[in-house]
Design an enzyme around this catalytic site. Structure first.
Site, PDB file in Angstrom:
ATOM      1  N   ASP A  45       0.809  -1.231  -0.040  1.00 30.18           N
ATOM      2  CA  ASP A  45      -0.147  -0.073   0.091  1.00 30.18           C
ATOM      3  C   ASP A  45       0.747   1.186   0.017  1.00 30.18           C
ATOM      4  O   ASP A  45       0.827   2.028   0.953  1.00 30.18           O
ATOM      5  CB  ASP A  45      -0.753   0.001   1.140  1.00 30.18           C
ATOM      6  CG  ASP A  45      -2.282   0.870   1.075  1.00 30.18           C
ATOM      7  OD1 ASP A  45      -2.600   1.000   0.004  1.00 30.18           O
ATOM      8  OD2 ASP A  45      -2.461   1.502   2.075  1.00 30.18           O
ATOM      9  N   ARG A  81      -7.154  -4.695   1.766  1.00 28.08           N
ATOM     10  CA  ARG A  81      -7.843  -6.031   2.184  1.00 28.08           C
ATOM     11  C   ARG A  81      -8.965  -6.172   1.139  1.00 28.08           C
ATOM     12  O   ARG A  81      -9.278  -7.241   0.383  1.00 28.08           O
ATOM     13  CB  ARG A  81      -8.674  -5.951   3.589  1.00 28.08           C
ATOM     14  CG  ARG A  81      -7.727  -6.123   4.437  1.00 28.08           C
ATOM     15  CD  ARG A  81      -8.375  -5.832   5.961  1.00 28.08           C
ATOM     16  NE  ARG A  81      -7.380  -5.876   7.057  1.00 28.08           N
ATOM     17  CZ  ARG A  81      -7.679  -5.435   8.365  1.00 28.08           C
ATOM     18  NH1 ARG A  81      -8.675  -4.926   8.457  1.00 28.08           N
ATOM     19  NH2 ARG A  81      -6.862  -5.547   9.182  1.00 28.08           N
ATOM     20  N   ASP A  97      -2.177  -9.671   9.070  1.00 27.98           N
ATOM     21  CA  ASP A  97      -1.573  -8.386   8.977  1.00 27.98           C
ATOM     22  C   ASP A  97       0.029  -8.593   8.786  1.00 27.98           C
ATOM     23  O   ASP A  97       0.623  -9.429   9.421  1.00 27.98           O
ATOM     24  CB  ASP A  97      -1.659  -7.855  10.477  1.00 27.98           C
ATOM     25  CG  ASP A  97      -3.116  -7.065  10.432  1.00 27.98           C
ATOM     26  OD1 ASP A  97      -3.905  -7.195   9.662  1.00 27.98           O
ATOM     27  OD2 ASP A  97      -3.562  -6.569  11.512  1.00 27.98           O
ATOM     28  N   ASP A  99       2.573  -7.232  10.162  1.00 22.63           N
ATOM     29  CA  ASP A  99       3.776  -7.330  11.245  1.00 22.63           C
ATOM     30  C   ASP A  99       3.129  -8.308  12.286  1.00 22.63           C
ATOM     31  O   ASP A  99       3.686  -8.636  13.476  1.00 22.63           O
ATOM     32  CB  ASP A  99       3.544  -5.899  12.084  1.00 22.63           C
ATOM     33  CG  ASP A  99       1.959  -5.448  12.133  1.00 22.63           C
ATOM     34  OD1 ASP A  99       1.097  -6.158  11.868  1.00 22.63           O
ATOM     35  OD2 ASP A  99       1.969  -4.256  12.485  1.00 22.63           O
ATOM     36  N   ASP A 183     -12.488  -3.394  10.530  1.00 20.29           N
ATOM     37  CA  ASP A 183     -12.564  -5.030  10.788  1.00 20.29           C
ATOM     38  C   ASP A 183     -13.753  -5.233  11.888  1.00 20.29           C
ATOM     39  O   ASP A 183     -14.367  -6.353  11.681  1.00 20.29           O
ATOM     40  CB  ASP A 183     -11.202  -5.414  11.324  1.00 20.29           C
ATOM     41  CG  ASP A 183     -10.850  -4.805  12.672  1.00 20.29           C
ATOM     42  OD1 ASP A 183     -11.417  -3.359  13.057  1.00 20.29           O
ATOM     43  OD2 ASP A 183      -9.720  -5.108  12.904  1.00 20.29           O
ATOM     44  N   ARG A 211       4.203  -3.552  17.950  1.00 20.59           N
ATOM     45  CA  ARG A 211       5.449  -3.094  17.173  1.00 20.59           C
ATOM     46  C   ARG A 211       6.079  -2.063  18.113  1.00 20.59           C
ATOM     47  O   ARG A 211       5.302  -1.419  18.839  1.00 20.59           O
ATOM     48  CB  ARG A 211       5.082  -1.995  15.741  1.00 20.59           C
ATOM     49  CG  ARG A 211       4.550  -3.250  14.793  1.00 20.59           C
ATOM     50  CD  ARG A 211       4.165  -2.319  13.262  1.00 20.59           C
ATOM     51  NE  ARG A 211       5.300  -1.815  12.591  1.00 20.59           N
ATOM     52  CZ  ARG A 211       5.384  -1.501  11.432  1.00 20.59           C
ATOM     53  NH1 ARG A 211       4.435  -2.143  10.855  1.00 20.59           N
ATOM     54  NH2 ARG A 211       6.261  -0.801  11.010  1.00 20.59           N
ATOM     55  N   HIS A 216       1.982   1.239  14.699  1.00 20.16           N
ATOM     56  CA  HIS A 216       0.956   0.358  14.586  1.00 20.16           C
ATOM     57  C   HIS A 216      -0.415   1.175  14.430  1.00 20.16           C
ATOM     58  O   HIS A 216      -0.631   2.131  15.025  1.00 20.16           O
ATOM     59  CB  HIS A 216       0.842  -0.473  16.030  1.00 20.16           C
ATOM     60  CG  HIS A 216      -0.021  -1.672  15.626  1.00 20.16           C
ATOM     61  ND1 HIS A 216      -1.477  -1.569  15.836  1.00 20.16           N
ATOM     62  CD2 HIS A 216       0.188  -3.023  15.675  1.00 20.16           C
ATOM     63  CE1 HIS A 216      -1.854  -2.774  15.651  1.00 20.16           C
ATOM     64  NE2 HIS A 216      -1.103  -3.694  15.431  1.00 20.16           N
TER      65      HIS A 216
END
Length: 406
Positions: A45, A81, A97, A99, A183, A211, A216
């Site tokens: 992205d 997504r 995700d 990470d 989400d 993170r 994050h």
């Protein structure tokens, strides 16, 4: 099944994901499922830290089919997504995700669980690494459950296995107008539309990584975005369920998880303008969705704080928050021969405050922790009435059978 229809499409939206992406992709390569049954769709992205290059190298070496999409930055996780979902061909999709990482048997176990039980959504156990994961839904493995009879409403992140046919049948996509909580909206709708949900609690399928670089996504954004998220989820629940106990059960989630934290300790640190704005943003949500059915499902201090938000009493709310911040315990007030317990948080039975006693009344699940409390006669009466009704029904069946055979 052919190679054109893998079992699962793993969708990875990645933005500035280095170096976490390296372990994320390694966890996909390490899956025990046959690579021919997996496809990966990774969407870069608009990263500028080497994320795109890392994805291309992965695609060149990975044993499973990998598609890499490069695009301009969309500003949030919903766009990537949705791009991945549009390209997915698997019977199931899993949103990973960039990470985070998977347990080695995650995909194999979750697909087997869905196939065995015919369920449309599978939740795999989550553990945190430098981050607090959801906990209340992992008590035991459930082959088939739903959002009303389990705690799955308290995990609305997208990192779950979804049957793609369910998503396509209802045209489900992530809301790109939301900058946080997108989400939750997607997953709640899937829960409500699903023909059964499975919970895989005896194996860690997903590692939620915190993170340390401050990037994050959940740590970013104005507090006003939280109100947008709460409103969207409340509207979805109200749209999909008629008024009543089921709606109230699910409304607990946005009130408790999204709205209430805005009126926690952070409220004391807010200046007067932000406090006033928060109260104004909350008012239409309280007017539309706050009711006794939601209120009695909360603990006393949660219900009290939201009641004061509903009444637009920021002054009284600050008193309650100072009391909680000081870690003081409310005095228990037992009445009606121990069958009624009030927790005397600030302004209990204060004439000027005018807060109804019912706001301070502890429900049985909270009251049972206090010595001297006992279940009321109403509950005992209901138990006795139920037993009597069962006896009468049994006698009736016996009498009917005797008359028939005679």
């Amino acid at each position: 099944m052919t190679l054109a229809e893998p079992d699962v499409s793993v969708i990875i939206g990645a933005y500035e994901a280095m170096p976490y992406l390296v372990e994320c992709l390694a966890s996909v390569e390490a899956q025990t499922m046959d690579p021919a049954r997996i496809e990966v769709i990774a969407v870069d992205d608009g990263s500028r830290d080497g994320t795109g290059e890392c994805l291309e190298k992965f695609a060149a070496r990975a044993p499973m089919a990998v598609t890499v999409v490069h695009q301009e930055n969309s500003g949030g996780p919903s766009g990537p997504r949705n791009v991945g979902l549009a390209k997915a061909t698997g019977r199931y999709v899993f949103f990973l995700d960039a990470d985070d990482r998977l347990g080695p048997e995650a995909l194999e176990r979750m697909v087997a669980m869905a196939d065995r039980n015919g369920t449309d959504v599978v939740l795999g156990r989550v553990e945190g690494i430098n981050r607090k994961p959801p906990r209340s839904m992992w008590g035991r493995t459930l082959d088939r459950t739903d959002v009303f009879s389990s705690n799955i409403k308290f995990t609305l992140s997208a990192q779950k296995l979804f049957r793609r046919a369910l998503l396509e049948r209802h045209g489900m996509r992530f809301d790109e107008s939301l900058w946080t909580g997108e989400d939750a909206l997607f997953t709640m709708e899937a829960y409500l539309r699903a023909d059964g949900v499975s919970v895989l609690a005896d194996y860690t399928c997903y590692y939620l990584v915190g993170r340390t670089d401050g990037k994050h996504v959940t740590k970013k954004g104005s507090y006003t975005l939280r109100f947008d998220s709460a409103r969207a989820l409340m509207e979805l629940i109200a749209r999909m369920l008629p008024p009543g106990a089921k709606r109230d059960t699910l409304m607990v989630r946005p009130f408790l998880i999204t709205l209430l934290p805005q009126f926690g300790p952070v409220f004391l640190r807010n200046d007067e303008e932000i406090r006033r704005t928060k109260m104004e943003l909350a008012k239409p949500l309280m007017d539309a969705y706050w009711n006794e059915g939601v209120a009695h499902r909360l603990r006393v201090h949660e219900r009290l704080r939201l009641h004061l938000v509903d009444q637009q009493r920021a002054d009284l709310l600050a008193d309650v928050l100072e009391f909680i911040k000081a870690e003081q315990d409310p005095a228990p007030v037992l009445e009606k021969r121990g069958t009624r317990l009030y927790l005397a948080y600030p302004h209990f039975r204060s004439g000027p405050a005018g807060i109804p006693d019912r706001v301070y009344l502890a429900e049985p699940r909270e009251a049972k922790a206090y010595p001297g409390w006992r279940k009321g006669p109403a509950e005992s009466f209901l138990r006795r009435a139920t037993r009597k009704l069962r006896r009468l029904l049994t006698q009736h069946r016996v009498t009917s059978r005797s008359a028939t055979t005679g």
